[in-house]
Enzyme design. Structure first.
Site, PDB file in Angstrom:
ATOM      1  N   GLY A 123       0.838  -1.209   0.000  1.00 48.05           N
ATOM      2  CA  GLY A 123       0.000   0.000   0.000  1.00 48.05           C
ATOM      3  C   GLY A 123       0.865   1.249   0.000  1.00 48.05           C
ATOM      4  O   GLY A 123       2.100   1.172   0.030  1.00 48.05           O
ATOM      5  N   GLY A 138       5.206   7.442   2.640  1.00 43.54           N
ATOM      6  CA  GLY A 138       5.975   6.527   1.793  1.00 43.54           C
ATOM      7  C   GLY A 138       5.247   5.211   1.647  1.00 43.54           C
ATOM      8  O   GLY A 138       4.057   5.106   2.003  1.00 43.54           O
ATOM      9  N   ASP A 144     -10.848  10.187  13.341  1.00 50.14           N
ATOM     10  CA  ASP A 144     -10.977   9.760  11.941  1.00 50.14           C
ATOM     11  C   ASP A 144     -11.352   8.282  11.878  1.00 50.14           C
ATOM     12  O   ASP A 144     -10.774   7.509  11.122  1.00 50.14           O
ATOM     13  CB  ASP A 144      -9.663  10.031  11.198  1.00 50.14           C
ATOM     14  N   ASN A 150      -9.924   3.051   7.939  1.00 50.10           N
ATOM     15  CA  ASN A 150      -8.866   3.095   8.948  1.00 50.10           C
ATOM     16  C   ASN A 150      -8.933   1.927   9.929  1.00 50.10           C
ATOM     17  O   ASN A 150      -8.374   1.983  11.015  1.00 50.10           O
ATOM     18  CB  ASN A 150      -8.906   4.427   9.697  1.00 50.10           C
TER      19      ASN A 150
HETATM   20  P1  AMP Z   1      -1.796   3.907   6.196  1.00 50.27           P
HETATM   21  O1  AMP Z   1      -0.687   4.823   5.827  1.00 50.27           O
HETATM   22  O2  AMP Z   1      -1.724   3.412   7.615  1.00 50.27           O
HETATM   23  O3  AMP Z   1      -3.132   4.452   5.837  1.00 50.27           O
HETATM   24  O4  AMP Z   1      -1.594   2.594   5.284  1.00 50.27           O
HETATM   25  C1  AMP Z   1      -1.804   2.600   3.904  1.00 50.27           C
HETATM   26  C2  AMP Z   1      -2.309   1.252   3.478  1.00 50.27           C
HETATM   27  O5  AMP Z   1      -1.361   0.233   3.766  1.00 50.27           O
HETATM   28  C3  AMP Z   1      -3.578   0.818   4.231  1.00 50.27           C
HETATM   29  O6  AMP Z   1      -4.721   1.290   3.614  1.00 50.27           O
HETATM   30  C4  AMP Z   1      -3.483  -0.687   4.163  1.00 50.27           C
HETATM   31  O7  AMP Z   1      -4.007  -1.164   2.938  1.00 50.27           O
HETATM   32  C5  AMP Z   1      -2.005  -0.944   4.208  1.00 50.27           C
HETATM   33  N1  AMP Z   1      -1.560  -1.261   5.576  1.00 50.27           N
HETATM   34  C6  AMP Z   1      -1.155  -0.391   6.520  1.00 50.27           C
HETATM   35  N2  AMP Z   1      -0.832  -1.029   7.642  1.00 50.27           N
HETATM   36  C7  AMP Z   1      -1.036  -2.328   7.417  1.00 50.27           C
HETATM   37  C8  AMP Z   1      -0.893  -3.512   8.223  1.00 50.27           C
HETATM   38  N3  AMP Z   1      -0.474  -3.452   9.477  1.00 50.27           N
HETATM   39  N4  AMP Z   1      -1.212  -4.675   7.674  1.00 50.27           N
HETATM   40  C9  AMP Z   1      -1.644  -4.753   6.404  1.00 50.27           C
HETATM   41  N5  AMP Z   1      -1.820  -3.674   5.612  1.00 50.27           N
HETATM   42  C10 AMP Z   1      -1.502  -2.480   6.101  1.00 50.27           C
END
Ligand code: AMP
EC number: 2.7.10.1
Length: 958
Positions: free
Chosen positions: A610, A615, A728, A733
Site C-alpha cells: 500500500g 511513503g 478519523d 482506517n
Molecule cells: P496507512 O498509511 O496506515 O493508511 O496505510 C496505507 C495502506 O497500507 C492501508 O490502507 C493498508 O491497505 C495498508 N496497511 C497499513 N498497515 C497495514 C498492516 N499493518 N497490515 C496490512 N496492511 C496495512
C-alpha cells in the site's frame, strides 16, 4: 420434448414486483423465428391457456438454440430488470441422456436504436448471465400440479440506446420459458415539504438521482427543495422546503387560502391568524387585515399589530415662570390611540398689547430639550422677553397622526413673563450692616409673594440669598470696610421676575473676620482621599477580572481542555491515560519512551502492499530474538523528508506504542538509527476493512459482521478509556487480519489533516472527513469520544452495507444540511432492526444522548449471544416505519416491546416484574435505568410509547 408444462398463470403476479415499476415486455408477443424453440400453448392450474417457449434437444450433442425477443424500448431507463420464470429438467431424471445434457442456459442482450433488426450475429450479443435452476424437477405431474417453477431476476445497467433485444441460448438443456418480464423502477411522484417530486426513473448503477422539487400551488421556495431517487425506487434525503405564500396556510400536501377574518403576512409564518383588533379581512387569501374606519397602520407597524388612531389632546397644563424662562408641564393624553409612541410638539406665539394680536415667536427663544418630538410631557422655554405674553400650543401625536385626517389633539398655555423689580435704594449703612428699600413692579403678573435679596462681597464668588415679604431689609453681619453688591427681585404666583440693577455699598471700618471654612477643607481632603481609594479599587478590579476572563476562555477552549487530559493532569485513579507526543519537548524522547528500537538487519521486506502518507507500506518478516519469525507491515519514511515530516511520521509510533489491546493495531517497533526510518506493526492479512468488505460483498453472516463491529467497539472503548480521541474513525482506517479480527489503526498526528482523502476543508478551517464526523465536531471542532461514537455509527453502516459510501454521492454540503435537518442514513439492505437502532442512537444530535463505547460493546455482546434478536430486518416491508399505520394492537409486554422495536429488552422487563401492560403504564426513567435500559435514545422511545399507551389503551404507536 414436453408438450405440457407446469407453469404459473402467465399474467403478472404483481406481488413479486416492487412497486413502483414499469413493464417493458411481456413474453406473450411472439418473438422472431426460433426453429428449435417451440411455442406451445398449455393450461395453467386455473385452466387458462398460456404460451410457453420450450426446447429439449437433450439427446443430441452440439446444441445451440437461440430464442430472441422483439426490440424492447427502454423508455429512458438506464437500468432494467429482467425476471424470467422457467422450468428446467434435471438431466439425471431423463433416462438414457448422454453426458452432453445441460442444466443451464444463457441470457444475452444487444443494445440498438433500430427496432426492426432481422438478424443479430451471436458474437454481437452481450452476455447477461448463465441461468441455472434452483429447483430442477424430476417428474412432470400435471395432475398433482407439482410446481417447480424457477424465478430469476437479472439487471442490465447503463443502457444508452433506444432499446435492446434479449436472447436466450440453449446449449442442450430441457427448458420451458414460461414468462419474461422486463421492467424498470421509478421513484413515484410524491409531495414532501410542499414540493412535488416527479415520477423519476432510477439511475444507472447504484448512484442516486438528484431531483429538484417544484413548489406546489400557492407555495414558494424557502430553501431549494431536493431529494434523491435511490436505485431501488425509494426517495431518500429530503433537503430544503417550500412554504405557503402570504395569504395561504399549509393543509395536508398543499396550501389553502386564509379564511375571511384571518390573514398570513409572511410566507414563513406557519398558519393564518385572526385579524388583530380594529381590523378585518372580508375576503379569503388575506395577507394583511384592513383597518376599520378611523384606525390606521403605520408603515413600520407589524401586520400583527392592532390598528390604532391618533391620540387625544394633552391635559392639565401647568407653567412655571422663572424670570425669562418658563417650564411647561402637562399630563399625557387620556387616549393614546392604542400606541406607545406618543410625542409632543410645541408652537409658540408672542401676543402683544391688550388686543392679544399674536405672531410666531421666531428663533430667538429656545426649547430644552427640544421643540418637536418630545417624549416626556415637559419642556423648558428660555430666552423669552420679560414682561411679555406668550401663547404655547402643545400638540400630541403618535405613529399614525400623519395618516389621520382629523386635527391633532392640542392644548394652549398662555404665559406672561415677569417684570423686573425697580429697586429704589434707601440706604443706611453701619460698620456691619446695610439697610435697603425698594418699590415693587408696576404690573406684577399676580400678587407679590415675596422679594429675594442677593448680595456678595465684591470680587468674591460666594453670595447670600435672603427673603422678605416687606419692601425693605436690613442686611446684618457684614464685614467692616468692605464693598458689597446687592440685587433684588420679586416673586409672584407666576414665578420669579428678573433682578433689578446692581447696587454697590461699602460698610464702615472695623476688625476683619477670618475667612474659609475648616470643615469644608476637611471634606475636600476626605473626598480626594476617597477618590484615590476608589480609583485603586477600580483598577484592581479591572486587572483581576481581566485575568479571570482570560482564564475562563482558556478553560473553554476545547483544545486546551484536551491538552489538560493529554498532559495527564486529570488522571483518574487506576486508569492509564494517553500521553500526547507534543507533551515532550524532544519528540525523539517520546519515540524512545514508547517504541522499541529494532535492528534493521532483523527485518526482511517482501512486497509493497500500500501507499501511506509518508511513503510505501510493505509486508515482510521480523526476526525477534528467542521468538519465531512474525509477519509484519513496514511503513517507511521516503527520502528527502523534512524534520517536521520525520516528527509527524514517528508520532504515529509514539501514540500506537502506548496502546496494548487486541483490537488496536500493535506496534512492534521502529527503526530510527539508520535510514530509511521505519515503523513496524503487526501484519493484517486482509488489509483495510472498506476494501475487504467491497471484495466480499454479501459473503458474511450477520453474526460475523456483528463480531467485527464488536471488535472495533472494544478497541474504541479501550481508546476512550485512555482519553484518546481518534477523530478519523472510518472503515478505511480499520485493518482486518486473516481471522476477521478488526483493529483500529491510523494514529498519526497529521493524518486527519493531510492523509485522509475523505477529509474536506470546513468553513472554520481545518480538514474534516465530513461524512464520518459528528455535527458538533464539524461546527465547532468539539472532538470527543462521543464524536468518535457518531463515527462508529457510520462504520456500522459501512460494515452492514459491505463498504457502501455513506450518503452515496451526495455532496458534503448536502450531507451537513441533511443531518442538521434531522435526516439519518436509512438501514442498509438486510440490516437487523436492532443494529439500525444502535446506529441511530450513535447519531443522536445531543452528544450526551449517544451511547458510550462500553455500552455498545455490551449491546453487541448480547446480540451475539442471542442471534434470534437479529432476525427482524429493518427494511422488510412488514416492519418498515410507516406513518400511515399509526396503531398496532398489542396484548402483552413482549408484543409491545416487539412492536416498538425494543424486543431486546423483553428479559429485562419480565425479570423486573413488568408482566402485564397495565404495569408499565407509569414506568419512569429511573426504573428503566435500574432494569438495564440505559441508552437515552431507547429510554425516550419506550417512554413516548408508554405515553401513547396511556392515551390509547393498548393500541401502540409504531
Ligand atoms: P496507512 O498509511 O496506515 O493508511 O496505510 C496505507 C495502506 O497500507 C492501508 O490502507 C493498508 O491497505 C495498508 N496497511 C497499513 N498497515 C497495514 C498492516 N499493518 N497490515 C496490512 N496492511 C496495512
Amino acid at each position: 420434448k414436453w408438450k405440457q408444462m407446469v407453469a404459473d398463470d402467465g399474467r403478472q403476479s404483481s406481488s413479486v414486483l416492487p412497486t413502483p415499476s414499469r413493464f417493458l415486455l411481456n413474453l406473450s408477443k411472439p418473438t422472431l423465428p426460433h426453429p428449435q424453440w417451440e411455442e406451445i400453448s398449455v393450461m395453467d392450474e386455473r385452466n387458462t391457456p398460456m404460451r410457453t417457449y420450450q426446447v429439449c434437444n437433450v439427446m443430441e450433442a452440439n446444441q445451440n438454440n437461440w430464442l430472441r425477443t422483439r426490440h424492447i424500448s427502454r423508455e429512458g431507463a438506464q437500468r432494467v430488470h429482467i425476471e424470467i420464470k422457467f422450468t428446467l429438467r434435471d438431466c439425471n431424471s431423463l433416462p438414457g441422456v448422454p453426458g452432453t445434457c445441460k442444466e443451464t442456459f444463457n441470457m444475452y442482450y444487444y443494445e440498438s436504436n433500430n427496432a426492426n433488426l432481422w438478424f443479430i450475429k451471436e458474437s454481437q450479443y452481450v452476455k447477461i448471465d448463465t441461468i441455472a435452476a434452483d429447483e430442477s424437477f424430476t417428474q412432470v405431474d400435471v395432475g398433482d400440479r407439482v410446481m417447480k417453477l424457477n424465478t430469476e431476476v437479472r439487471d442490465i445497467s447503463n443502457l444508452s440506446k433506444k432499446g435492446f433485444y434479449l436472447a436466450f441460448q440453449d446449449l442442450g438443456a430441457c427448458i420451458a420459458l414460461v414468462s419474461v418480464r422486463v421492467f424498470y423502477k421509478k421513484c413515484p411522484l410524491t409531495v414532501l415539504n410542499l414540493a412535488q417530486f416527479p415520477d423519476t426513473i432510477t439511475g444507472g448503477d447504484t448512484a442516486l438521482v438528484e431531483v429538484r422539487g417544484v413548489c406546489v400551488n400557492a407555495s414558494e421556495e424557502f430553501e431549494a427543495p431536493k431529494m434523491y431517487c435511490s436505485a431501488d425506487g425509494g426517495w431518500l434525503v429530503p433537503i430544503g422546503r417550500c412554504v405557503c405564500k402570504p395569504g395561504f396556510e399549509e393543509n395536508k400536501d398543499g396550501c389553502q387560502p386564509c379564511r375571511p377574518g384571518t390573514y398570513k403576512a409572511s410566507a414563513t409564518d406557519a398558519y393564518c391568524t385572526k385579524c388583530p383588533p380594529h381590523s378585518s379581512s372580508p375576503q379569503e387569501q388575506a395577507f394583511e387585515c384592513v383597518c376599520e374606519r378611523g384606525f390606521y397602520r403605520a408603515e413600520t407597524d407589524p401586520r400583527s399589530m392592532a390598528c390604532t388612531r391618533s391620540p387625544s389632546a394633552p391635559e392639565n397644563p401647568i407653567s412655571t415662570v422663572n424670570e425669562t424662562c418658563i417650564t411647561l408641564e402637562w399630563s399625557p393624553p387620556r387616549d393614546t390611540g392604542g400606541r406607545g409612541d406618543v410625542t409632543y410638539s410645541l408652537h409658540c406665539r408672542k401676543c402683544s398689547g391688550d388686543s392679544r394680536k399674536c405672531t410666531p415667536c421666531g428663533s430667538s427663544i429656545h426649547f430644552v430639550p427640544r421643540q418637536f418630538g418630545l417624549s416626556s410631557p415637559t419642556v423648558l422655554v428660555t430666552d423669552l422677553q420679560p414682561d411679555s405674553n406668550y401663547s404655547f400650543t402643545v400638540e400630541s401625536q403618535n405613529g399614525v397622526s400623519d395618516l389621520s385626517p382629523t386635527p391633532k389633539g392640542t392644548v394652549v398655555i398662555n404665559v406672561t413673563t415677569s417684570q423686573t423689580v425697580s429697586v429704589v435704594l434707601k440706604e443706611r449703612r453701619s460698620k456691619d450692616s446695610v439697610t435697603l428699600a425698594w418699590q415693587g413692579p408696576e404690573r406684577p403678573d399676580g400678587a407679590i409673594v415675596e422679594y429675594e435679596v442677593i448680595y456678595y462681597e465684591k470680587r468674591e464668588q460666594n453670595y447670600t440669598v435672603l427673603k422678605t415679604r416687606s419692601n425693605m431689609m436690613t442686611v446684618e453681619g457684614l464685614k467692616p470696610g468692605t464693598t458689597y453688591v446687592f440685587r433684588v427681585r420679586a416673586r409672584t404666583d407666576g414665578g420669579y421676575g428678573t433682578y433689578g440693577g446692581e447696587i454697590e455699598l461699602e460698610t464702615s471700618h472695623e476688625d476683619v473676620f477670618p475667612i474659609g471654612d475648616p470643615n469644608q477643607s476637611t471634606i475636600l481632603a476626605v473626598s480626594i482621599a476617597g477618590g484615590i481609594v476608589l480609583l485603586v479599587f477600580l483598577v484592581t478590579c479591572f486587572v483581576v477580572s481581566g485575568r479571570h476572563c482570560g482564564y475562563i476562555k482558556a478553560k473553554q477552549d476545547p483544545d486546551e481542555e484536551k491538552m489538560q487530559f493529554q498532559h495527564g493532569r486529570v488522571k483518574l485513579p487506576g486508569s492509564r491515560i494517553y500521553i500526547h507526543p507534543h507533551t515532550y519537548e524532544d519528540p525523539n524522547q517520546a519515540v524512545r519512551d514508547f517504541a522499541k528500537e529494532i535492528d534493521a538487519s532483523n527485518i526482511r521486506i517482501e512486497r509493497v502492499i500500500g501507499a501511506g502518507e509518508f511513503g510505501e507500506v510493505c509486508s515482510g518478516r521480523l526476526r525477534v530474538q528467542g521468538k519465531r519469525e512474525i509477519y509484519v507491515a513496514i511503513k517507511s519514511l521516503k527520502a528527502g523528508y523534512s524534520d517536521k515530516q520525520r516528527k509527524d511520521f514517528l508520532s504515529e509510533a509514539s501514540i500506537m506504542g502506548q496502546f496494548d489491546h487486541p483490537n488496536i493495531i500493535r506496534l512492534e517497533g521502529v527503526v530510527t538509527k539508520c535510514k530509511p526510518v521505519m515503523i513496524i506493526t503487526e501484519f493484517m492479512e486482509n488489509g483495510s476493512l472498506d476494501t475487504f468488505l467491497k471484495k466480499h460483498d454479501g459473503q458474511f453472516t450477520v453474526i460475523q459482521l456483528v463480531g467485527m463491529l464488536r471488535g472495533i467497539a472494544s478497541g474504541m472503548k479501550y481508546l476512550s478509556d485512555m482519553s484518546y480521541v481518534h477523530r478519523d474513525l472510518a472503515a478505511r482506517n480499520i485493518l482486518v487480519n486473516s481471522n476477521l479480527v478488526c483493529k483500529v489503526s491510523d494514529f498519526g498526528l497529521s493524518r486527519v489533516l493531510e492523509d485522509d482523502p475523505e477529509a474536506a476543508y470546513t468553513t472554520r478551517g481545518g480538514k474534516i472527513p465530513i461524512r464520518w464526523t459528528a455535527p458538533e465536531a464539524i461546527a465547532y471542532r468539539k472532538f470527543t469520544s462521543a464524536s468518535d461514537v457518531w463515527s462508529y455509527g457510520i462504520v456500522m453502516w459501512e460494515v452492514i452495507s459491505y463498504g457502501e459510501r455513506p450518503y452515496w454521492e451526495m455532496s458534503n454540503q448536502d450531507v451537513i444540511k441533511a443531518i442538521d435537518e434531522g435526516y439519518r442514513l436509512p438501514a442498509p439492505m438486510d440490516c437487523p432492526v436492532v443494529l439500525h437502532q444502535l446506529m441511530l442512537d450513535c447519531w443522536e444530535k445531543g452528544r450526551s444522548d449517544r451511547p458510550k463505547f462500553g455500552q455498545i460493546v455490551t449491546i453487541l455482546d448480547k446480540l451475539i449471544r442471542n442471534p434470534a434478536s437479529l432476525r427482524e430486518l429493518a427494511n422488510s416491508s412488514a416492519c418498515r416505519e410507516d406513518p400511515s399505520t399509526p396503531e398496532l394492537s398489542v396484548n402483552t409486554v413482549d408484543e409491545w416491546l416487539e412492536a416498538i422495536k425494543m424486543g431486546q429488552y423483553k428479559e429485562n422487563f419480565s425479570s423486573a416484574g413488568y408482566v402485564s401492560l397495565d404495569s408499565i403504564l407509569y414506568i419512569s426513567v429511573s426504573e428503566l435505568a435500574k432494569m438495564g435500559v440505559t441508552l437515552a435514545g431507547h429510554q425516550k422511545k419506550i417512554l413516548s410509547s408508554v405515553e401513547n399507551l396511556q392515551s390509547q389503551g393498548t393500541h401502540v404507536q409504531v
